[in-house]
Enzyme design. Structure first.
Site, PDB file in Angstrom:
ATOM      1  N   LYS A  22       0.056   8.503   9.345  1.00 42.80           N
ATOM      2  CA  LYS A  22       1.057   8.631   8.279  1.00 42.80           C
ATOM      3  C   LYS A  22       0.619   7.877   7.016  1.00 42.80           C
ATOM      4  O   LYS A  22       0.630   8.429   5.919  1.00 42.80           O
ATOM      5  CB  LYS A  22       2.394   8.059   8.767  1.00 42.80           C
ATOM      6  CG  LYS A  22       3.383   7.720   7.677  1.00 42.80           C
ATOM      7  CD  LYS A  22       4.607   7.044   8.261  1.00 42.80           C
ATOM      8  CE  LYS A  22       5.475   6.367   7.253  1.00 42.80           C
ATOM      9  NZ  LYS A  22       4.943   5.131   6.687  1.00 42.80           N
ATOM     10  N   ASN A  23       0.231   6.623   7.178  1.00 41.94           N
ATOM     11  CA  ASN A  23      -0.049   5.822   5.988  1.00 41.94           C
ATOM     12  C   ASN A  23      -1.346   6.240   5.287  1.00 41.94           C
ATOM     13  O   ASN A  23      -1.533   5.937   4.116  1.00 41.94           O
ATOM     14  CB  ASN A  23      -0.063   4.328   6.341  1.00 41.94           C
ATOM     15  CG  ASN A  23       1.348   3.820   6.606  1.00 41.94           C
ATOM     16  OD1 ASN A  23       2.331   4.496   6.296  1.00 41.94           O
ATOM     17  ND2 ASN A  23       1.453   2.638   7.198  1.00 41.94           N
ATOM     18  N   CYS A 117      11.518   1.609   3.937  1.00 44.92           N
ATOM     19  CA  CYS A 117      12.160   0.673   4.859  1.00 44.92           C
ATOM     20  C   CYS A 117      12.492  -0.620   4.138  1.00 44.92           C
ATOM     21  O   CYS A 117      11.722  -1.117   3.334  1.00 44.92           O
ATOM     22  CB  CYS A 117      11.237   0.357   6.037  1.00 44.92           C
ATOM     23  SG  CYS A 117      11.080   1.729   7.178  1.00 44.92           S
ATOM     24  N   ARG A 122      10.184  -6.290  -1.611  1.00 47.61           N
ATOM     25  CA  ARG A 122       8.900  -5.571  -1.575  1.00 47.61           C
ATOM     26  C   ARG A 122       8.392  -5.417  -3.004  1.00 47.61           C
ATOM     27  O   ARG A 122       8.488  -4.355  -3.607  1.00 47.61           O
ATOM     28  CB  ARG A 122       9.062  -4.218  -0.867  1.00 47.61           C
ATOM     29  CG  ARG A 122       9.478  -4.383   0.595  1.00 47.61           C
ATOM     30  CD  ARG A 122       9.490  -3.090   1.349  1.00 47.61           C
ATOM     31  NE  ARG A 122       8.155  -2.608   1.676  1.00 47.61           N
ATOM     32  CZ  ARG A 122       7.914  -1.618   2.544  1.00 47.61           C
ATOM     33  NH1 ARG A 122       8.909  -1.020   3.142  1.00 47.61           N
ATOM     34  NH2 ARG A 122       6.692  -1.235   2.787  1.00 47.61           N
ATOM     35  N   ILE A 124       5.957  -5.181  -6.437  1.00 47.92           N
ATOM     36  CA  ILE A 124       4.734  -4.416  -6.747  1.00 47.92           C
ATOM     37  C   ILE A 124       3.944  -5.112  -7.864  1.00 47.92           C
ATOM     38  O   ILE A 124       3.194  -4.477  -8.593  1.00 47.92           O
ATOM     39  CB  ILE A 124       5.031  -2.933  -7.091  1.00 47.92           C
ATOM     40  CG1 ILE A 124       5.992  -2.805  -8.274  1.00 47.92           C
ATOM     41  CG2 ILE A 124       5.560  -2.164  -5.903  1.00 47.92           C
ATOM     42  CD1 ILE A 124       5.951  -1.398  -8.895  1.00 47.92           C
ATOM     43  N   ASP A 305       3.724  -3.406  11.735  1.00 52.13           N
ATOM     44  CA  ASP A 305       4.385  -2.138  12.069  1.00 52.13           C
ATOM     45  C   ASP A 305       4.464  -1.896  13.582  1.00 52.13           C
ATOM     46  O   ASP A 305       5.032  -0.891  14.013  1.00 52.13           O
ATOM     47  CB  ASP A 305       3.684  -0.960  11.368  1.00 52.13           C
ATOM     48  CG  ASP A 305       3.965  -0.950   9.871  1.00 52.13           C
ATOM     49  OD1 ASP A 305       4.778  -1.769   9.407  1.00 52.13           O
ATOM     50  OD2 ASP A 305       3.371  -0.122   9.161  1.00 52.13           O
ATOM     51  N   ARG A 397      10.741  10.010  10.026  1.00 51.72           N
ATOM     52  CA  ARG A 397       9.877   9.701   8.881  1.00 51.72           C
ATOM     53  C   ARG A 397       8.437   9.488   9.316  1.00 51.72           C
ATOM     54  O   ARG A 397       7.509   9.710   8.544  1.00 51.72           O
ATOM     55  CB  ARG A 397      10.362   8.415   8.185  1.00 51.72           C
ATOM     56  CG  ARG A 397      11.578   8.603   7.303  1.00 51.72           C
ATOM     57  CD  ARG A 397      11.881   7.336   6.531  1.00 51.72           C
ATOM     58  NE  ARG A 397      10.646   6.718   6.104  1.00 51.72           N
ATOM     59  CZ  ARG A 397      10.400   5.413   6.143  1.00 51.72           C
ATOM     60  NH1 ARG A 397      11.296   4.572   6.560  1.00 51.72           N
ATOM     61  NH2 ARG A 397       9.234   4.949   5.742  1.00 51.72           N
TER      62      ARG A 397
HETATM   63  C1  UD1 Z   1       2.092  -0.972   3.901  1.00 51.50           C
HETATM   64  C2  UD1 Z   1       2.629   0.006   4.922  1.00 51.50           C
HETATM   65  C3  UD1 Z   1       3.726  -0.655   5.749  1.00 51.50           C
HETATM   66  C4  UD1 Z   1       3.198  -1.941   6.371  1.00 51.50           C
HETATM   67  C5  UD1 Z   1       2.543  -2.832   5.328  1.00 51.50           C
HETATM   68  C6  UD1 Z   1       1.834  -4.031   5.938  1.00 51.50           C
HETATM   69  C7  UD1 Z   1       2.344   2.144   3.814  1.00 51.50           C
HETATM   70  C8  UD1 Z   1       2.990   3.305   3.143  1.00 51.50           C
HETATM   71  N1  UD1 Z   1       3.165   1.162   4.196  1.00 51.50           N
HETATM   72  O1  UD1 Z   1       3.177  -1.335   3.061  1.00 51.50           O
HETATM   73  O2  UD1 Z   1       4.123   0.257   6.751  1.00 51.50           O
HETATM   74  O3  UD1 Z   1       4.273  -2.649   6.956  1.00 51.50           O
HETATM   75  O4  UD1 Z   1       1.559  -2.102   4.584  1.00 51.50           O
HETATM   76  O5  UD1 Z   1       0.855  -3.611   6.840  1.00 51.50           O
HETATM   77  O6  UD1 Z   1       1.140   2.105   4.004  1.00 51.50           O
HETATM   78  N2  UD1 Z   1       3.138  -8.049  -1.793  1.00 51.50           N
HETATM   79  C9  UD1 Z   1       3.280  -8.767  -2.950  1.00 51.50           C
HETATM   80  N3  UD1 Z   1       3.061  -8.117  -4.142  1.00 51.50           N
HETATM   81  C10 UD1 Z   1       2.694  -6.803  -4.204  1.00 51.50           C
HETATM   82  C11 UD1 Z   1       2.559  -6.087  -3.016  1.00 51.50           C
HETATM   83  C12 UD1 Z   1       2.790  -6.727  -1.817  1.00 51.50           C
HETATM   84  O7  UD1 Z   1       3.586  -9.949  -2.930  1.00 51.50           O
HETATM   85  O8  UD1 Z   1       2.510  -6.285  -5.321  1.00 51.50           O
HETATM   86  C13 UD1 Z   1       3.384  -8.717  -0.484  1.00 51.50           C
HETATM   87  C14 UD1 Z   1       4.576  -8.103   0.254  1.00 51.50           C
HETATM   88  O9  UD1 Z   1       5.796  -8.693  -0.137  1.00 51.50           O
HETATM   89  C15 UD1 Z   1       4.220  -8.390   1.703  1.00 51.50           C
HETATM   90  C16 UD1 Z   1       2.689  -8.343   1.713  1.00 51.50           C
HETATM   91  O10 UD1 Z   1       2.283  -8.456   0.363  1.00 51.50           O
HETATM   92  O11 UD1 Z   1       4.644  -9.684   2.074  1.00 51.50           O
HETATM   93  C17 UD1 Z   1       2.099  -7.092   2.311  1.00 51.50           C
HETATM   94  O12 UD1 Z   1       2.595  -5.959   1.627  1.00 51.50           O
HETATM   95  P1  UD1 Z   1       1.728  -4.620   1.484  1.00 51.50           P
HETATM   96  O13 UD1 Z   1       0.493  -4.744   2.293  1.00 51.50           O
HETATM   97  O14 UD1 Z   1       1.596  -4.320   0.028  1.00 51.50           O
HETATM   98  O15 UD1 Z   1       2.668  -3.538   2.154  1.00 51.50           O
HETATM   99  P2  UD1 Z   1       2.904  -2.065   1.679  1.00 51.50           P
HETATM  100  O16 UD1 Z   1       1.663  -1.501   1.087  1.00 51.50           O
HETATM  101  O17 UD1 Z   1       4.169  -1.947   0.899  1.00 51.50           O
END
Ligand code: UD1
Length: 421
Positions: A22-23, A117, A122, A124, A305, A397
């Site tokens: 999926k990811n 979720c 979360r 960016i 996950d 999903r």
């Molecule tokens: C992706 C996965 C999700 C999984 C996660 C961690 C997808 C679509 N989703 O989510 O299922 O749980 O990886 O393996 O692939 N962070 C920041 N700033 C940012 C981005 C992230 O501080 O700009 C922090 C987040 O709060 C979190 C950590 O980094 O604590 C990891 O997040 P991230 O790896 O970015 O997760 P996702 O890509 O959203």
């Protein structure tokens, strides 16, 4: 109202095949926006999040066809807008990949703040930091993120936190930028390597994916081709944990065993028999489970996950286990639902203390999010009696026809529609 109804107590036997990741799919599909020719993508899971991102591409003007089961062709030569549909984008997390992809294609992108979720904040900010380093201006206003650049150029980006999403988004924006981009402290998840392999197969120049330094030399254009998505690490892990919970003998097919090492070693520590083959893993269990300690971490650590699923399994272990969530700040919301089934769990900050109970019992529960829903299924498989799982839409999903596939290995699970009043 739709529910999954599970009759607990059946052991699982037979073969179950893992679908495409999926990811990886939700990153590779937007990446097709950067490609000039037609992309044929195989092993695409037929799940809600993937269908939603395909719908968004179609809304943007891409031509999408489905020539065979789990195969999609994308021709994005007809895309002329850099504005993603707000309603669709705000519904899923991975819509943020449209930012990197549209920015890379048009030098401009307008996408709603992502949904998905809910397990804590979360942010960016790291995605934005990457886009800015590549020369874009980024602004968030009224729930919408706008990025624009006169000319994207290569740059060095250090990620303060290891982020899957930021690593992917920066790769997407950099792949056709002028010059060389270096992402340091990059995430190493299998789907990052898969995205890099897809882009390289289309003519990109990306090296180092799967290590913590990724180097990208921008190319002028990417041309079409055919690519097959890797098997889903998390789905395979969910099936492995389900087999360990229910007991029996299950061969999980279409797996990359190397991706499963963090889980395999934990299952073995618990006393589960795990046999690895080239592209499958066999799980057998007929003795009690030993308690363990688990801490979630970025790859190659134990995946967040799979955290809810392993907690469900540990709730029937012979002793007290500790599971620490180190990626998301609030990913134990589902524990209340597991407790309805008789699990004995206490949350202390980022750690769940799980006192194993001899058996769980069936009850009505809810899938509070995608992986929490998978954990409910696992617990329900071992519970005495009947469990109904509400809001299976969350499970849909990320898992294709979950009830049909689990039924084939002996689970007694069905989708039921209950009318109120
Ligand atoms: C992706 C996965 C999700 C999984 C996660 C961690 C997808 C679509 N989703 O989510 O299922 O749980 O990886 O393996 O692939 N962070 C920041 N700033 C940012 C981005 C992230 O501080 O700009 C922090 C987040 O709060 C979190 C950590 O980094 O604590 C990891 O997040 P991230 O790896 O970015 O997760 P996702 O890509 O959203």
């Amino acid at each position: 109202m739709e529910n999954l109804r599970v009759y607990g107590g059946s052991r699982l036997y037979g073969e179950i095949t893992t679908g495409g990741a999926k990811n990886a799919a939700v990153a590779i599909i937007p990446a097709a926006l950067l490609v000039d020719g037609v992309c044929t993508i195989e092993n695409v899971p037929d799940i809600r999040d993937v269908n939603l991102i395909l719908k968004m591409l179609s809304y943007l003007g891409a031509k999408i066809t489905y020539p065979a089961e789990n195969t999609v062709t994308i021709d994005s030569s007809t895309v002329s807008t850099y504005r993603a549909p707000y309603d669709l984008a705000s519904r899923m997390r991975a819509s943020y990949y449209l930012l990197g992809a549209l920015l890379g294609r048009f030098g401009k992108a307008e996408v709603a703040l992502p949904g998905g979720c809910n397990f804590g904040e979360r942010p960016i900010d790291l995605h934005e930091k990457g886009f800015r380093a590549l020369g874009a201006e980024v602004e968030t206003k009224r729930g919408q993120v706008t990025a624009s650049a006169d000319c994207l150029h290569g740059a060095s980006v250090y990620l303060d936190t290891v982020s899957v999403g930021a690593t992917i988004n920066i790769m997407l924006a950099a792949v056709r930028a002028n010059g060389r981009t270096v992402i340091e402290n990059a995430a190493k998840e299998p789907h990052i390597v898969d995205l890099a392999n897809f882009l390289n197969a289309m003519g990109a120049h990306i090296r180092g994916a799967g290590t913590d330094v990724i180097r990208i030399v921008g190319v002028e254009r990417l041309s079409g081709g055919t690519y097959a998505i890797i098997p889903d690490q998390i789905e395979a892990g969910t099936f492995m944990i389900a087999a360990a919970a229910a007991g029996g003998d299950v061969l999980v097919k279409n797996v990359i065993p190397r991706h499963m090492e963090s889980l395999t070693s934990k299952l073995e520590e618990m006393g589960v028999n795990v046999e690895e083959y080239d592209d499958s893993i066999r799980i057998k269990r007929d003795s009690p489970l030993r308690p363990i300690r688990v801490k979630t971490m970025p790859y190659p650590g134990f995946p967040t996950d799979l955290q809810p699923q392993i907690v469900a399994l540990l709730s029937i272990a012979n002793g007290t286990s500790m599971v620490t969530e180190d990626v998301w700040e609030n990913r134990f919301q589902y524990v209340g639902e597991l407790k309805r089934l008789g699990a004995d769990i206490t949350i202390q900050g980022q750690t769940a203390l799980i006192r194993g109970v001899p058996s769980l019992y069936g009850a009505p529960v809810k899938a509070t999010d995608l992986r929490a829903g998978a954990a409910m299924i696992i617990a329900a498989l071992v519970a005495d009696g009947v469990t109904t799982i509400g809001e299976p839409i969350h499970i849909d999903r990320g898992y294709e026809r979950i009830e049909t596939r689990l039924s084939k290995i002996g689970a007694r699970i069905e989708r039921v529609y209950i009318t109120n009043g």
